[in-house]
Design a protein around this motif. Sequence first.
Motif, PDB file in Angstrom:
ATOM      1  N   PHE A  28      20.242  19.027 -35.584  1.00 28.39           N
ATOM      2  CA  PHE A  28      19.009  19.613 -35.339  1.00 28.39           C
ATOM      3  C   PHE A  28      18.303  18.952 -36.016  1.00 28.39           C
ATOM      4  CE2 PHE A  28      22.099  22.846 -34.644  1.00 28.39           C
ATOM      5  CZ  PHE A  28      22.098  23.698 -33.072  1.00 28.39           C
ATOM      6  N   VAL A  29      19.007  17.946 -36.729  1.00 28.17           N
ATOM      7  CA  VAL A  29      18.076  17.534 -37.871  1.00 28.17           C
ATOM      8  C   VAL A  29      18.060  16.194 -37.768  1.00 28.17           C
ATOM      9  CG1 VAL A  29      17.770  19.511 -38.654  1.00 28.17           C
ATOM     10  CG2 VAL A  29      19.086  17.631 -39.619  1.00 28.17           C
ATOM     11  N   LEU A  30      19.042  15.767 -37.223  1.00 33.87           N
ATOM     12  CA  LEU A  30      18.589  14.156 -37.544  1.00 33.87           C
ATOM     13  C   LEU A  30      18.364  13.157 -36.940  1.00 33.87           C
ATOM     14  CD1 LEU A  30      22.970  14.001 -37.894  1.00 33.87           C
ATOM     15  CD2 LEU A  30      21.204  12.659 -39.969  1.00 33.87           C
ATOM     16  N   PRO A  31      17.079  12.052 -36.385  1.00 36.85           N
ATOM     17  CA  PRO A  31      16.975  11.450 -35.627  1.00 36.85           C
ATOM     18  C   PRO A  31      17.431  10.835 -35.272  1.00 36.85           C
ATOM     19  CG  PRO A  31      16.804  10.484 -38.264  1.00 36.85           C
ATOM     20  CD  PRO A  31      17.302  11.989 -38.083  1.00 36.85           C
ATOM     21  N   ALA A  32      17.198  10.235 -33.965  1.00 39.88           N
ATOM     22  CA  ALA A  32      18.412   9.743 -32.468  1.00 39.88           C
ATOM     23  C   ALA A  32      19.633   8.637 -33.288  1.00 39.88           C
ATOM     24  CB  ALA A  32      17.155   9.124 -31.388  1.00 39.88           C
ATOM     25  N   TYR A  33      18.812   8.363 -33.875  1.00 43.59           N
ATOM     26  CA  TYR A  33      19.625   6.750 -34.600  1.00 43.59           C
ATOM     27  C   TYR A  33      21.069   7.434 -35.018  1.00 43.59           C
ATOM     28  CZ  TYR A  33      21.629   2.926 -36.192  1.00 43.59           C
ATOM     29  OH  TYR A  33      22.595   1.410 -37.088  1.00 43.59           O
ATOM     30  N   SER A  76      27.027  12.356 -21.784  1.00 49.23           N
ATOM     31  CA  SER A  76      26.447  11.335 -22.313  1.00 49.23           C
ATOM     32  C   SER A  76      25.331  11.580 -22.141  1.00 49.23           C
ATOM     33  CB  SER A  76      26.568  10.386 -20.863  1.00 49.23           C
ATOM     34  OG  SER A  76      25.512  10.799 -20.165  1.00 49.23           O
ATOM     35  N   GLY A  77      25.016  12.759 -22.316  1.00 46.22           N
ATOM     36  CA  GLY A  77      23.518  13.053 -23.006  1.00 46.22           C
ATOM     37  C   GLY A  77      23.985  13.423 -24.449  1.00 46.22           C
ATOM     38  N   GLU A  78      22.816  13.514 -25.309  1.00 44.75           N
ATOM     39  CA  GLU A  78      22.785  13.343 -27.012  1.00 44.75           C
ATOM     40  C   GLU A  78      23.773  14.350 -27.896  1.00 44.75           C
ATOM     41  OE1 GLU A  78      19.195  13.227 -29.686  1.00 44.75           O
ATOM     42  OE2 GLU A  78      18.864  11.028 -29.320  1.00 44.75           O
ATOM     43  N   GLN A  79      23.162  15.579 -27.093  1.00 41.64           N
ATOM     44  CA  GLN A  79      23.428  16.659 -28.131  1.00 41.64           C
ATOM     45  C   GLN A  79      24.901  17.250 -27.487  1.00 41.64           C
ATOM     46  OE1 GLN A  79      21.782  19.302 -29.576  1.00 41.64           O
ATOM     47  NE2 GLN A  79      20.307  17.124 -29.896  1.00 41.64           N
ATOM     48  N   ALA A  80      25.426  17.082 -26.219  1.00 43.26           N
ATOM     49  CA  ALA A  80      26.366  17.002 -25.732  1.00 43.26           C
ATOM     50  C   ALA A  80      27.216  16.487 -26.579  1.00 43.26           C
ATOM     51  CB  ALA A  80      25.901  16.953 -24.866  1.00 43.26           C
ATOM     52  N   ARG A  81      27.426  15.267 -26.867  1.00 42.43           N
ATOM     53  CA  ARG A  81      27.611  13.938 -26.560  1.00 42.43           C
ATOM     54  C   ARG A  81      28.638  14.621 -28.531  1.00 42.43           C
ATOM     55  NH1 ARG A  81      26.098   8.870 -26.484  1.00 42.43           N
ATOM     56  NH2 ARG A  81      24.932   9.235 -27.758  1.00 42.43           N
ATOM     57  N   TYR A  82      27.021  15.309 -28.862  1.00 41.27           N
ATOM     58  CA  TYR A  82      27.336  14.822 -30.429  1.00 41.27           C
ATOM     59  C   TYR A  82      28.764  16.486 -30.830  1.00 41.27           C
ATOM     60  CZ  TYR A  82      26.509  15.678 -35.392  1.00 41.27           C
ATOM     61  OH  TYR A  82      26.634  16.251 -36.796  1.00 41.27           O
ATOM     62  N   LEU A  83      27.738  17.136 -30.076  1.00 41.73           N
ATOM     63  CA  LEU A  83      29.026  18.463 -30.461  1.00 41.73           C
ATOM     64  C   LEU A  83      30.018  18.214 -29.857  1.00 41.73           C
ATOM     65  CD1 LEU A  83      26.049  21.383 -28.834  1.00 41.73           C
ATOM     66  CD2 LEU A  83      26.944  20.882 -31.775  1.00 41.73           C
ATOM     67  N   ALA A 119      28.066  11.283 -34.618  1.00 47.61           N
ATOM     68  CA  ALA A 119      28.868  11.241 -33.384  1.00 47.61           C
ATOM     69  C   ALA A 119      29.905  10.109 -33.094  1.00 47.61           C
ATOM     70  CB  ALA A 119      28.144  11.307 -31.794  1.00 47.61           C
ATOM     71  N   ARG A 120      29.411   8.615 -33.269  1.00 51.95           N
ATOM     72  CA  ARG A 120      30.375   7.512 -33.645  1.00 51.95           C
ATOM     73  C   ARG A 120      31.343   7.993 -34.555  1.00 51.95           C
ATOM     74  NH1 ARG A 120      30.358   3.591 -29.886  1.00 51.95           N
ATOM     75  NH2 ARG A 120      27.576   3.796 -30.214  1.00 51.95           N
ATOM     76  N   VAL A 121      30.879   8.333 -35.551  1.00 53.84           N
ATOM     77  CA  VAL A 121      31.456   8.666 -37.438  1.00 53.84           C
ATOM     78  C   VAL A 121      33.073   9.175 -37.105  1.00 53.84           C
ATOM     79  CG1 VAL A 121      32.010   9.004 -39.141  1.00 53.84           C
ATOM     80  CG2 VAL A 121      30.006   7.440 -38.203  1.00 53.84           C
TER      81      VAL A 121
END
Length: 314
Positions: free
Chosen positions: A23-28, A155-162, A34-36
């Motif tokens: 909820f706090v990290l910038p997009a990059y 493929s969305g930022e939030q869903a991919r991270y979670l 998420a990749r890590v």
Amino acid sequence: MSGSAKSIALHGGLIALLLALNFVLPAYHHGVLARVMVLACYAIGYNILFGYTGLLSLGHAMFFAAGMYGAGLPMHFLGFGPAAAMGAGLVSAALLALVVGLLALRTVGVAFMIVTLMFAQAGYLAILLAGKWTRGDEGIVLQQAQRSLWGLDLSGEQARYLAALALFALCLALSLWLIRQPAGRVLIAIRENEERARLLGYDTFRHKLLAVVVSGTISGAAGAGYGILFGYVGASFASVQYSIYPLLWVLLGGAGTLLGPFLGTLFMFYLIDIASGLTSAYMLLAGLALVLLTLFAPQGMAGELRRRIWGWLP
């Protein structure tokens, strides 16, 4: 508080921290983390075989690629959804690990290392030769419409991270559970002295086969998750380079520790990222940092924490 309770609290705290960072990290950095987390699952799988069982493999990319292609090809050609594709990737990696384990474990020491490398190279060449379906080095791009799970666009930022966090939490919990079981203790005994473990009556071949299958399946889960979440499946992930990466991540983070694979993967990613922003010879700086870390923290980051501060770390 007992060591077991401390361990559970520490690892639960890590998952909670990663969830909060969503909820706090910038997009990059959100995308990098998420990749890590997905690749840390690959390192967790490798750590079970190398860190806890003492078997050095140079062919783990074949399990990562088996999971990736086992998930990606059905999605691309058969229209599988992410859940079914993940299941197919897990089955593909587990079956390959079983076959490779039954054959490679007939050897020991350096011979085992060489045999796993040969199997991995055979797998890499098979992917290139089957270019009609795999598209070789060009790879397959999974379309956004194919990567939807229960209405969530992965493929969305939030869903991919979670989704990456859920996969990482599951692999971490499985690893913690395994090493606390009697079978996990036997794996550690094999690492320390296989002959003594055999003399005590343990079937060391069966336990080593278990380690190969579990390790390969977790690595395959990482490959399947990577393909699904980041939308790409390519032969480069089956190359020797991708067999060396998890070894480096585990050594840097601490072989035979639960947090080591994550710490090593995170450190390596940001080391290369920062160094590449300073100079075109970024691999020289990365190599220097790795040499220094090896000299002054030979047990890896988590290993040194366990040796110096937290002796209860699993």
